[in-house]
Design a protein around this motif. Structure first.
Motif, PDB file in Angstrom:
ATOM      1  N   LYS A 181       0.845  -1.193   0.000  1.00 39.15           N
ATOM      2  CA  LYS A 181       0.000   0.000   0.000  1.00 39.15           C
ATOM      3  C   LYS A 181       0.885   1.250   0.000  1.00 39.15           C
ATOM      4  CE  LYS A 181      -3.740  -2.415   0.522  1.00 39.15           C
ATOM      5  NZ  LYS A 181      -4.582  -2.617  -0.658  1.00 39.15           N
ATOM      6  N   THR A 182       0.320   2.358  -0.422  1.00 37.51           N
ATOM      7  CA  THR A 182       0.979   3.646  -0.224  1.00 37.51           C
ATOM      8  C   THR A 182       0.608   4.107   1.185  1.00 37.51           C
ATOM      9  OG1 THR A 182       0.725   4.149  -2.565  1.00 37.51           O
ATOM     10  CG2 THR A 182       1.256   5.994  -1.100  1.00 37.51           C
ATOM     11  N   VAL A 183       1.619   4.337   2.032  1.00 36.03           N
ATOM     12  CA  VAL A 183       1.376   4.663   3.435  1.00 36.03           C
ATOM     13  C   VAL A 183       1.947   6.038   3.759  1.00 36.03           C
ATOM     14  CG1 VAL A 183       1.780   3.976   5.839  1.00 36.03           C
ATOM     15  CG2 VAL A 183       1.485   2.216   4.085  1.00 36.03           C
ATOM     16  N   LEU A 184       1.139   6.845   4.438  1.00 38.36           N
ATOM     17  CA  LEU A 184       1.608   8.111   4.993  1.00 38.36           C
ATOM     18  C   LEU A 184       1.426   8.018   6.500  1.00 38.36           C
ATOM     19  CD1 LEU A 184       2.805  10.741   3.952  1.00 38.36           C
ATOM     20  CD2 LEU A 184       0.546  11.751   4.054  1.00 38.36           C
ATOM     21  N   PHE A 185       2.545   8.062   7.224  1.00 41.01           N
ATOM     22  CA  PHE A 185       2.590   7.721   8.642  1.00 41.01           C
ATOM     23  C   PHE A 185       3.098   8.924   9.438  1.00 41.01           C
ATOM     24  CE2 PHE A 185       4.634   5.831  12.369  1.00 41.01           C
ATOM     25  CZ  PHE A 185       3.801   4.776  12.722  1.00 41.01           C
ATOM     26  N   VAL A 186       2.281   9.417  10.358  1.00 45.54           N
ATOM     27  CA  VAL A 186       2.678  10.548  11.202  1.00 45.54           C
ATOM     28  C   VAL A 186       3.241  10.015  12.511  1.00 45.54           C
ATOM     29  CG1 VAL A 186       1.744  12.411  12.640  1.00 45.54           C
ATOM     30  CG2 VAL A 186       1.132  12.271  10.227  1.00 45.54           C
ATOM     31  N   THR A 187       4.384  10.548  12.927  1.00 45.06           N
ATOM     32  CA  THR A 187       5.001  10.106  14.175  1.00 45.06           C
ATOM     33  C   THR A 187       5.836  11.237  14.780  1.00 45.06           C
ATOM     34  OG1 THR A 187       6.501   8.472  15.181  1.00 45.06           O
ATOM     35  CG2 THR A 187       6.984   9.124  12.924  1.00 45.06           C
ATOM     36  N   HIS A 188       6.053  11.142  16.107  1.00 45.49           N
ATOM     37  CA  HIS A 188       7.000  12.036  16.781  1.00 45.49           C
ATOM     38  C   HIS A 188       8.392  11.429  16.822  1.00 45.49           C
ATOM     39  CE1 HIS A 188       3.452  14.025  18.889  1.00 45.49           C
ATOM     40  NE2 HIS A 188       4.111  15.009  18.326  1.00 45.49           N
ATOM     41  N   SER A 189       8.473  10.135  16.544  1.00 47.54           N
ATOM     42  CA  SER A 189       9.710   9.395  16.748  1.00 47.54           C
ATOM     43  C   SER A 189      10.550   9.336  15.481  1.00 47.54           C
ATOM     44  CB  SER A 189       9.383   7.968  17.221  1.00 47.54           C
ATOM     45  OG  SER A 189      10.543   7.163  17.192  1.00 47.54           O
ATOM     46  N   ILE A 190      11.730   9.943  15.525  1.00 49.44           N
ATOM     47  CA  ILE A 190      12.643   9.891  14.383  1.00 49.44           C
ATOM     48  C   ILE A 190      13.078   8.445  14.134  1.00 49.44           C
ATOM     49  CG2 ILE A 190      14.915  10.615  13.541  1.00 49.44           C
ATOM     50  CD1 ILE A 190      14.470  13.223  15.157  1.00 49.44           C
ATOM     51  N   GLN A 191      13.340   7.699  15.214  1.00 48.80           N
ATOM     52  CA  GLN A 191      13.761   6.301  15.072  1.00 48.80           C
ATOM     53  C   GLN A 191      12.698   5.471  14.357  1.00 48.80           C
ATOM     54  OE1 GLN A 191      14.375   6.171  19.338  1.00 48.80           O
ATOM     55  NE2 GLN A 191      16.424   5.349  19.019  1.00 48.80           N
ATOM     56  N   GLU A 192      11.431   5.669  14.762  1.00 47.87           N
ATOM     57  CA  GLU A 192      10.334   4.934  14.146  1.00 47.87           C
ATOM     58  C   GLU A 192      10.224   5.285  12.668  1.00 47.87           C
ATOM     59  OE1 GLU A 192       5.996   3.746  15.725  1.00 47.87           O
ATOM     60  OE2 GLU A 192       6.256   5.901  15.472  1.00 47.87           O
TER      61      GLU A 192
END
Length: 201
Positions: A181-192
């Motif tokens: 899938k095309t995924v757009l993922f919001v996170t605070h974690s740079i590592q993630e």
């Protein structure tokens, strides 16, 4: 996404949530957006899904301008947002019912997704009987059940403990590699973001 801005106005005050944002995403990419709280990440996801209009600029998916809620998109929120009176299967099938799609054929897909995320044996459980990680797995199945081309994820694992979060990151990466899938993922974690993504904004 081309030169997108979004301004919120309340009680005579204006707040610019986004200013002149421009980027392209290729089909099949896993893209993460990293930034501090309040920088407009969730607002951007809502604009991409068609749930919120941009104040200026344009968004297009597959060359088609986004002017309202998109049909072929799955959304996973910060909280699982499961209906407490519906079982795991009932919650997963909710978008199928809303879209008036064929329930029997999507029931088979639901079973396959439940197996994919490791929820076998919990199909008839209710949200209060599940751990936070299991609820979020059910939420992920619900987003995937209509086989959307675009998956939008708004800090879906942010409220979970570190071990569960790492486990679900691995699970998500496995699902993405299988389903592309095309995924757009919001996170605070740079590592993630670095662990999961092809591209990080």
């Amino acid at each position: 996404v081309s030169d997108v801005s979004r301004v919120f106005t309340s009680a005579g005050k204006s707040v610019a949530a986004l200013e002149h944002v421009t980027f392209d995403i290729q089909a099949g990419n896993f893209v993460s957006i990293v930034g501090p709280s309040g920088c407009g990440k969730s607002t951007l996801l809502k604009i991409l899904s068609g749930l919120l209009p941009a104040s200026s600029g344009t968004v297009a998916v597959n060359g088609q301008a986004v002017r309202g809620p998109l049909e072929n998109v799955g959304m996973v929120f910060q909280a699982p947002v499961l209906l407490k009176w519906r079982s795991v299967v009932g919650n997963i099938l909710l978008p199928v019912e809303f879209a008036r799609l064929d329930i029997p054929s999507h029931t088979e897909r639901t079973k396959a997704l439940i197996k994919l995320v490791g929820l076998e044996g919990f199909e008839e459980m209710y949200p209060h009987q599940l751990s936070g990680g299991m609820q979020q797995r059910a939420s992920l199945c619900r987003a995937l059940v209509t086989d959307p081309q675009l998956l939008l994820m708004d800090e879906p694992f942010g409220a979970l403990d570190a071990m569960t979060r790492d486990e679900l990151d691995m699970e998500l990466l496995r699902i993405w590699e299988e389903r592309k899938k095309t995924v757009l993922f919001v996170t605070h974690s740079i590592q993630e973001a670095v662990f999961l993504s092809d591209v990080v904004f």
